[in-house]
Design a protein around this motif. Sequence first.
Motif, short mmCIF file in Angstrom:
data_model
loop_
_atom_site.label_atom_id
_atom_site.label_comp_id
_atom_site.label_asym_id
_atom_site.label_seq_id
_atom_site.Cartn_x
_atom_site.Cartn_y
_atom_site.Cartn_z
N GLN A 1 -44.89 -10.03 27.59
CA GLN A 1 -46.17 -10.42 28.18
C GLN A 1 -47.16 -9.26 28.12
O GLN A 1 -48.34 -9.43 27.78
CB GLN A 1 -45.93 -10.87 29.61
CG GLN A 1 -47.16 -11.30 30.36
CD GLN A 1 -46.82 -11.63 31.82
OE1 GLN A 1 -45.86 -11.10 32.38
NE2 GLN A 1 -47.61 -12.49 32.42
N GLU A 2 -46.69 -8.04 28.45
CA GLU A 2 -47.57 -6.87 28.42
C GLU A 2 -48.00 -6.54 26.99
O GLU A 2 -49.12 -6.11 26.77
CB GLU A 2 -46.86 -5.67 29.03
CG GLU A 2 -46.73 -5.70 30.53
CD GLU A 2 -48.07 -5.57 31.25
OE1 GLU A 2 -48.19 -6.16 32.33
OE2 GLU A 2 -48.98 -4.92 30.72
N ALA A 3 -47.09 -6.72 26.03
CA ALA A 3 -47.43 -6.44 24.63
C ALA A 3 -48.49 -7.40 24.13
O ALA A 3 -49.34 -7.03 23.31
CB ALA A 3 -46.18 -6.53 23.76
N ALA A 4 -48.47 -8.64 24.62
CA ALA A 4 -49.47 -9.61 24.20
C ALA A 4 -50.83 -9.31 24.83
O ALA A 4 -51.87 -9.44 24.18
CB ALA A 4 -49.02 -11.02 24.56
N SER A 5 -50.83 -8.89 26.10
CA SER A 5 -52.10 -8.66 26.79
C SER A 5 -52.66 -7.26 26.57
O SER A 5 -53.87 -7.09 26.43
CB SER A 5 -51.94 -8.93 28.28
OG SER A 5 -51.03 -8.01 28.86
N ASN A 6 -51.80 -6.24 26.56
CA ASN A 6 -52.27 -4.85 26.42
C ASN A 6 -51.24 -4.05 25.63
O ASN A 6 -50.40 -3.36 26.21
CB ASN A 6 -52.49 -4.25 27.82
CG ASN A 6 -53.17 -2.90 27.76
OD1 ASN A 6 -53.54 -2.43 26.70
ND2 ASN A 6 -53.32 -2.28 28.91
N PRO A 7 -51.27 -4.09 24.29
CA PRO A 7 -50.23 -3.42 23.49
C PRO A 7 -50.27 -1.90 23.55
O PRO A 7 -49.29 -1.24 23.26
CB PRO A 7 -50.49 -3.92 22.08
CG PRO A 7 -51.90 -4.36 22.07
CD PRO A 7 -52.23 -4.81 23.46
N GLY A 8 -51.38 -1.32 23.97
CA GLY A 8 -51.48 0.14 24.03
C GLY A 8 -51.16 0.72 25.39
O GLY A 8 -51.34 1.92 25.63
N ARG A 9 -50.69 -0.11 26.31
CA ARG A 9 -50.40 0.36 27.67
C ARG A 9 -49.23 1.33 27.66
O ARG A 9 -48.20 1.08 27.05
CB ARG A 9 -50.08 -0.82 28.58
CG ARG A 9 -49.89 -0.41 30.02
CD ARG A 9 -49.79 -1.57 30.94
NE ARG A 9 -49.70 -1.11 32.32
CZ ARG A 9 -49.45 -1.90 33.34
NH1 ARG A 9 -49.29 -3.19 33.15
NH2 ARG A 9 -49.38 -1.40 34.55
N PRO A 10 -49.36 2.45 28.35
CA PRO A 10 -48.24 3.40 28.41
C PRO A 10 -47.10 2.87 29.29
O PRO A 10 -47.33 2.13 30.24
CB PRO A 10 -48.85 4.67 29.00
CG PRO A 10 -50.11 4.24 29.65
CD PRO A 10 -50.56 2.97 29.00
N ILE A 11 -45.89 3.27 28.94
CA ILE A 11 -44.69 2.89 29.68
C ILE A 11 -44.08 4.16 30.26
O ILE A 11 -43.96 5.16 29.56
CB ILE A 11 -43.66 2.20 28.76
CG1 ILE A 11 -44.27 1.01 28.04
CG2 ILE A 11 -42.42 1.82 29.52
CD1 ILE A 11 -44.52 -0.18 28.89
N ARG A 12 -43.69 4.12 31.53
CA ARG A 12 -43.01 5.25 32.15
C ARG A 12 -41.65 4.79 32.64
O ARG A 12 -41.55 3.81 33.37
CB ARG A 12 -43.82 5.81 33.32
CG ARG A 12 -43.21 7.10 33.88
CD ARG A 12 -43.99 7.63 35.03
NE ARG A 12 -43.55 6.89 36.22
CZ ARG A 12 -44.23 6.85 37.36
NH1 ARG A 12 -45.38 7.46 37.47
NH2 ARG A 12 -43.76 6.18 38.38
N ILE A 13 -40.61 5.49 32.22
CA ILE A 13 -39.25 5.14 32.62
C ILE A 13 -38.80 6.12 33.69
O ILE A 13 -38.76 7.32 33.46
CB ILE A 13 -38.29 5.16 31.41
CG1 ILE A 13 -38.76 4.14 30.38
CG2 ILE A 13 -36.87 4.86 31.85
CD1 ILE A 13 -37.99 4.18 29.10
N ASP A 14 -38.46 5.58 34.87
CA ASP A 14 -37.94 6.38 35.97
C ASP A 14 -36.43 6.13 36.02
O ASP A 14 -36.00 5.10 36.52
CB ASP A 14 -38.57 5.98 37.29
CG ASP A 14 -40.04 6.31 37.37
OD1 ASP A 14 -40.72 5.73 38.23
OD2 ASP A 14 -40.52 7.13 36.57
N GLY A 15 -35.66 7.04 35.48
CA GLY A 15 -34.21 6.88 35.47
C GLY A 15 -33.56 7.76 36.52
O GLY A 15 -33.92 8.92 36.68
N ASP A 16 -32.61 7.20 37.23
CA ASP A 16 -31.83 7.96 38.19
C ASP A 16 -31.02 9.01 37.44
O ASP A 16 -30.60 8.79 36.30
CB ASP A 16 -30.90 7.02 38.97
CG ASP A 16 -30.21 7.74 40.10
OD1 ASP A 16 -29.10 8.27 39.86
OD2 ASP A 16 -30.76 7.78 41.20
N GLU A 17 -30.80 10.16 38.05
CA GLU A 17 -30.06 11.22 37.36
C GLU A 17 -28.60 10.85 37.11
O GLU A 17 -27.95 11.40 36.24
CB GLU A 17 -30.15 12.53 38.12
CG GLU A 17 -29.50 12.51 39.47
CD GLU A 17 -29.67 13.81 40.23
OE1 GLU A 17 -29.16 13.90 41.34
OE2 GLU A 17 -30.29 14.73 39.70
#
Length: 140
Positions: A96-112
């Motif tokens: 859905q995000e790729a269709a509406s805003n393909p240039g939007r940055p993604i941030r991954i918050d991973g637990d250690e």
Amino acid sequence: MRIDLGEDEQPEIGLIALIDCIFFLLMFFMVATSFKQQAGEKPQKELPVTLPAAQMSLDRVGAGAPPLTIGVDKQGKLYVDGSKVSVQGLHDRLKQEAASNPGRPIRIDGDEMARYQSIVHVLDLCQFEGFTKISMHTRQ
């Protein structure tokens, strides 16, 4: 009874054929020993790398859309902007995000303590949908 066939010639050894045989055997043994593993030693499939911890993070004050935050906890459960989702739900949200805003940055918050495979799976989903601005959130 001995039959005389003419002149007595000394037999000759074909030196070129002998050299060819020697080189063939040499190459065979060189190749055969290069594949031999030491007894009791496991074959090394990856480099012994210890990943460093982030000592400093850069806070970017950027113009544009805020990043879509994807969280991965230590059990491998996924969260998008703080709400829990399944893998299929994450895939649908990324589509859905790729269709509406393909240039939007993604941030991954991973637990250690999260498994590395869980983080890689999220990265694969993001890249499959065409996102190229992907960052990992770290603590200082």
